[in-house]
Design a protein around this motif. Sequence first.
Motif, short mmCIF file in Angstrom:
data_model
loop_
_atom_site.label_atom_id
_atom_site.label_comp_id
_atom_site.label_asym_id
_atom_site.label_seq_id
_atom_site.Cartn_x
_atom_site.Cartn_y
_atom_site.Cartn_z
N ARG A 95 0.83 -1.21 0.00
CA ARG A 95 0.00 0.00 0.00
C ARG A 95 0.87 1.26 0.00
NH1 ARG A 95 -3.06 -1.99 3.35
NH2 ARG A 95 -2.58 -1.87 4.83
N TYR A 96 1.94 1.24 0.79
CA TYR A 96 2.86 2.37 0.84
C TYR A 96 3.48 2.64 -0.53
CZ TYR A 96 7.20 4.90 1.76
OH TYR A 96 8.24 5.80 1.72
N LEU A 97 3.94 1.57 -1.19
CA LEU A 97 4.54 1.75 -2.52
C LEU A 97 3.52 2.22 -3.54
CD1 LEU A 97 6.89 -1.38 -2.68
CD2 LEU A 97 7.53 1.00 -2.27
N ALA A 98 2.29 1.68 -3.48
CA ALA A 98 1.23 2.12 -4.40
C ALA A 98 0.92 3.60 -4.18
CB ALA A 98 -0.01 1.27 -4.21
N ASP A 99 0.89 4.02 -2.92
CA ASP A 99 0.66 5.43 -2.62
C ASP A 99 1.79 6.30 -3.16
OD1 ASP A 99 -1.69 4.72 -1.38
OD2 ASP A 99 -0.89 4.92 0.67
N GLN A 100 3.03 5.80 -3.08
CA GLN A 100 4.17 6.53 -3.60
C GLN A 100 4.07 6.70 -5.11
OE1 GLN A 100 6.97 7.89 -1.87
NE2 GLN A 100 5.53 7.60 -0.19
N ILE A 101 3.62 5.65 -5.80
CA ILE A 101 3.44 5.75 -7.26
C ILE A 101 2.34 6.75 -7.58
CG2 ILE A 101 2.63 4.51 -9.31
CD1 ILE A 101 4.05 2.02 -8.23
N ALA A 102 1.21 6.65 -6.84
CA ALA A 102 0.08 7.56 -7.08
C ALA A 102 0.45 9.01 -6.82
CB ALA A 102 -1.10 7.15 -6.21
N ALA A 103 1.32 9.23 -5.84
CA ALA A 103 1.72 10.61 -5.51
C ALA A 103 2.81 11.13 -6.45
CB ALA A 103 2.21 10.66 -4.06
N GLY A 104 3.32 10.29 -7.32
CA GLY A 104 4.37 10.71 -8.24
C GLY A 104 5.74 10.79 -7.59
N ALA A 105 5.90 10.15 -6.43
CA ALA A 105 7.17 10.19 -5.71
C ALA A 105 8.19 9.19 -6.26
CB ALA A 105 6.94 9.92 -4.22
#
Length: 167
Positions: free
Chosen positions: A92-102
Amino acid sequence: MIVAFWGYFLFQGVLDPLGGINSLWPLFGISNQLLAAIALCVCTTVLIKMEKSRYALITLAPLVWDVCATMTASFQKIWSPIPALGFLAHARYLADQIAAGAIPAGQVLQTQQLIFNDRLDALVTFIFAVLVAVILIESGRNWWLFASGRKRVELCEAPVELSRLTA
């Protein structure tokens, strides 16, 4: 089929951006301890079937400890909200990082592979834990039936055959 699955995990380890040991090591630890729980169930069953129930505590005590520790660890590896501990929290953390463009564009595919690996590890850990729970429940049911006399103990060992070397 089982060998093919483990082969897939080994192959996936080659593709894992962080190295295969990060995917395989938690599964190895969990599967090893759950295998120990299964072995202790078998040993306890053998003792009970041989009418040596008074010795069953020798295998039951380590079984209880092993199951408590390993099931707790399995639960934490799957459901912990801490990304450094839980498979799903990390995914979930990695998916959020992708979604945030990080995540840089060149690393998105690698990050998606890590997300897949985390989710697969969570699934495999869950399956291991469920299978051990089924074995524990079935073993406990049989122990109860043997102890209460509701199920007849049937031993089917082969007769002893002496070797020519011992004669």
